[in-house]
Structure formats: C-alpha cells, structure tokens
Design an enzyme around this catalytic site. Sequence first.
Site, mmCIF file in Angstrom:
data_model
loop_
_atom_site.group_PDB
_atom_site.id
_atom_site.type_symbol
_atom_site.label_atom_id
_atom_site.label_comp_id
_atom_site.label_asym_id
_atom_site.label_seq_id
_atom_site.Cartn_x
_atom_site.Cartn_y
_atom_site.Cartn_z
ATOM 1 N N SER A 266 0.839 -1.200 0.000
ATOM 2 C CA SER A 266 0.000 0.000 0.000
ATOM 3 C C SER A 266 0.876 1.253 0.000
ATOM 4 O O SER A 266 2.042 1.199 0.382
ATOM 5 C CB SER A 266 -0.904 -0.009 1.233
HETATM 6 C C1 LIG Z 1 -3.192 -4.553 0.031
HETATM 7 S S1 LIG Z 1 -2.426 -6.090 0.359
HETATM 8 C C2 LIG Z 1 -1.770 -5.861 1.965
HETATM 9 C C3 LIG Z 1 -0.794 -4.763 2.111
HETATM 10 C C4 LIG Z 1 0.215 -5.059 3.138
HETATM 11 N N1 LIG Z 1 -0.260 -5.313 4.470
HETATM 12 C C5 LIG Z 1 1.379 -4.071 3.131
HETATM 13 O O1 LIG Z 1 2.288 -4.374 3.844
HETATM 14 O O2 LIG Z 1 1.382 -3.094 2.414
HETATM 15 C C6 LIG Z 1 -3.795 -7.153 0.734
HETATM 16 C C7 LIG Z 1 -3.381 -8.592 0.961
HETATM 17 O O3 LIG Z 1 -4.442 -9.250 1.622
HETATM 18 C C8 LIG Z 1 -4.457 -10.584 1.175
HETATM 19 N N2 LIG Z 1 -5.757 -11.167 1.505
HETATM 20 C C9 LIG Z 1 -6.933 -11.060 0.839
HETATM 21 N N3 LIG Z 1 -7.882 -11.754 1.469
HETATM 22 C C10 LIG Z 1 -7.327 -12.314 2.569
HETATM 23 C C11 LIG Z 1 -7.818 -13.145 3.609
HETATM 24 N N4 LIG Z 1 -9.091 -13.545 3.661
HETATM 25 N N5 LIG Z 1 -6.946 -13.535 4.579
HETATM 26 C C12 LIG Z 1 -5.655 -13.151 4.548
HETATM 27 N N6 LIG Z 1 -5.130 -12.366 3.566
HETATM 28 C C13 LIG Z 1 -5.954 -11.947 2.597
HETATM 29 C C14 LIG Z 1 -4.178 -10.442 -0.314
HETATM 30 O O4 LIG Z 1 -3.739 -11.678 -0.864
HETATM 31 C C15 LIG Z 1 -3.106 -9.359 -0.311
HETATM 32 O O5 LIG Z 1 -1.824 -9.919 -0.280
#
Ligand SMILES: C[S@@+](CC[C@H](N)C(=O)[O-])C[C@H]1O[C@@H](n2cnc3c(N)ncnc32)[C@H](O)[C@@H]1O
Length: 401
Positions: free
Chosen positions: A68
């Site tokens: 992000s």
């Molecule tokens: C925007 S990214 C996270 C950004 C991150 N925390 C950072 O360090 O910038 C969103 C992440 O959430 C994961 N995700 C989506 N649904 C999820 C779920 N139900 N449980 C765990 N992770 C999930 C996606 O695969 C993706 O890698």
Amino acid sequence: MTTSRTLRDRLVDRLVAERAVTSAEVEAVLREVPRELFLPGVPLELVYADDVVVTKRDEDGRALSSASAPGLVADMLRMTRARPGQRILEIGTATGVNACYLSRLVGPEGRVYTVEIDPDFAEGAGRGLAAAGADNVVTVLGDGEYGVPEAAPFDAVEVTAQAGDIAAAWLDQLNPASGRLVVPLTLRGLSRTFAFRPEGDHWVADEQLPSGFVPIRGEGARAQRGIALLGGDEAAELRVDDDQPADAQALRAAFAAPAHQEWTGVTLPAHDRSLLHLDFWLAASLERYGRFVNVGPSVGAGPGPLGWTLPFGTSATWDRDTVAYVTLRQNGLTDFELGVWAHGPRRAAMAADLAAQVRHWDRRRRGGPEPVVRAYRAGTPDHRLAPGRVVDRPHTRMVIG
Ligand SMILES: C[S@@+](CC[C@H](N)C(=O)[O-])C[C@H]1O[C@@H](n2cnc3c(N)ncnc32)[C@H](O)[C@@H]1O
C-alpha cells in the site's frame, strides 16, 4: 546514485510536511525500515514513491495484492496505536512491509501475527522480515476471516484488504476492554477505513479515512453489484449493495434518455474534502444509496456526466425506473457547483429531492462532524441499536448515525 536512505528520508520528510505522518513513533519506523527488502526487483524510485506498488493481478488485470502507499500505511499505523509490548494481528501480509513496521512499533516484548491467504506471498514476506531482523513476527498462511485464535487476545487487529463485513473472529479475538480494530470497509458502496474501539455491547469508530484496498478473498469475500449504465470511453456503472433492490434493465433504459439537470447553487473549491463529508452524509440519509463510478478510460477527464467528480465516483440514488446522481460543474476559475442529474420518468422530482438534500447538507451539516459508524453483533435487536441507517451484514449490524 541516490541511496535507499536518502530516498526514504525524502519520502518521510514529504509525508511529515504534508501532515500525512503525524505520529513520532510512526515517523521513526518509516525512517528505519528499508522498504526495498520487501519489494525485490522494484526500482528504488518506485519503492519510495508515495504510491501503491501492485505485486499481483488477476487475469482481468485487477489488483490482488500490493504494497500500500506509504502515506496510507502511516495513517493506518497511527489509527492502530500499536505500542511497545502489544500483541497485534494483521490480516493481509502481502510483501510483509507493514508487518515489519508493526514489529518495530511493538518492540522485542511485543508480537505481531500476520495472516496471508495467498501462498505466493508467504515465502517472500518471510525472507524480507528475516532480512529486516523482525523476529517477533509470526506469519500464518490461511484465511484471515478466522484470525489466529490460539494467539488471542490482541491489543489491535489491523486489516489491510477491503472487507464487506467485520468477521466475528476479529471481534472475538480483540481485547474486550481496549482492543482497536482498524478495517477498510465498503458500506453502501463507500469505501472507508474505520478505527473501532469497544463501547459497552458494541464498537464505535472514532476515526475514519477515505481509502481503497484490494478486496478480501476467501470466506469473507463479498461481491458488489455493478449495473453498467454507460459504455465506451465514459463507461460508468452504478454500484449497489446486494441488499438494495435495483432493476438493472429499467435503470439502463432510463439512462438512455436525456437527463434532467438541476443545479443547487452550492459551491466548493477544487479538491475540497467536504465532498467526502457530503457522500457519507447522503449514504446515511438516503433510503437507497449507491455509487455511480466511472470505469472507462476518461476518469476525471472533464465535463460530461461524471467528468469532474472524484475518480472514485459520486453519490447516487434510484427507484424502480429512475436514477439520479450528484455531479459538478465548473464555477469561475477555482470553484465547482454541485448539481443533480436524473434520468427516467420521475427525473424532475427525483432531481429536486436530491438537490434539496444537498442544500440541506450545505446549510445544516457542512463542516460538522462526520457521521458516526457503530458495529453491533448480528442478532442484536433493533431496540438496542443507536439511531441511524442500518446496514446488515452476515456477522455485524452496522449503523451509520
Ligand atoms: C493490500 S495487500 C496488503 C498490504 C500489506 N499489508 C502491506 O504491507 O502493504 C492485501 C493482501 O491481503 C491478502 N488477503 C486477501 N484476502 C485475505 C484473507 N481472507 N486472509 C488473509 N489475507 C488476505 C491479499 O492476498 C493481499 O496480499
């Protein structure tokens, strides 16, 4: 060659100057952590731009994972209020960089549990965290919907994917007296990150900010209905929550006919944030509320039905065969005037009603506090809810008051 240290300091200096970073603790960790450890192969200039870095897309090009934008990361860290010694649960590890920031904030006595659903990321995040010396982070491969019950209770849960609901496990695993839940939610089509704290039998959001994340996957995934109303370069759709009735065929037919336009006399300077306030206020006030969103290549390109509204769309309402939405026209060199366009048999009446709401907001609400969102467990009877617009989801009853 410009070094990582220089680029990092330049980025943080800018975020501090723009007041995107206001917490000294968050500023310190942003200055410490080399983001490039979590974004191998990405040019340093992009690693240290205040922009999202998409790291995985689906076959249609939609982002599935990303690092992000640092300004948004900083805001969410501040809202989480992570302190030394705490135990934090993060949902959505992705690259692991935010878990690393959390790890520094909680320090050696604290612990961070971070859950990622996509096996493509677990290894890379693990490598980055090891290289950064974040040995107080536990990465878990699985669906964040269920949290990490064996490590509960948590002082905070920070969700970093766009959710349509608050999973029961997140509430169950929070410290009941003081736990904070920071979560990007889509409510009536509006996408905001809320920071909730416990208050008696429910949770109340004491902070919120406009944001957009990649959608949550797994058990908590929630499809949003999009009704295509315009095609071509100006393609636009009406996004409605699936608990709100909308007849796609009738609304498309309405849209094919010319609009009735009503201008409100309410003006705003360019980039005025009160438009966000108006959106939220209308979401609470209108029986049927959705977002009319530009999905074609000419987003924000100028006049035209949606040209001057925010890139993430505008407030809309509808009934069986008539649809109306808020729009803007330029007024002088720097100002915009709010108006309403409506299509369909009752276009004049619906435009007049929505314009009256906008004028009411301007006279009575503009500049006031944001509507307050409260979250109750599903099953809470109506008489126990605070007054406001109720949005029912499988696990929670949210009230925009
Ligand atoms: C925007 S990214 C996270 C950004 C991150 N925390 C950072 O360090 O910038 C969103 C992440 O959430 C994961 N995700 C989506 N649904 C999820 C779920 N139900 N449980 C765990 N992770 C999930 C996606 O695969 C993706 O890698």
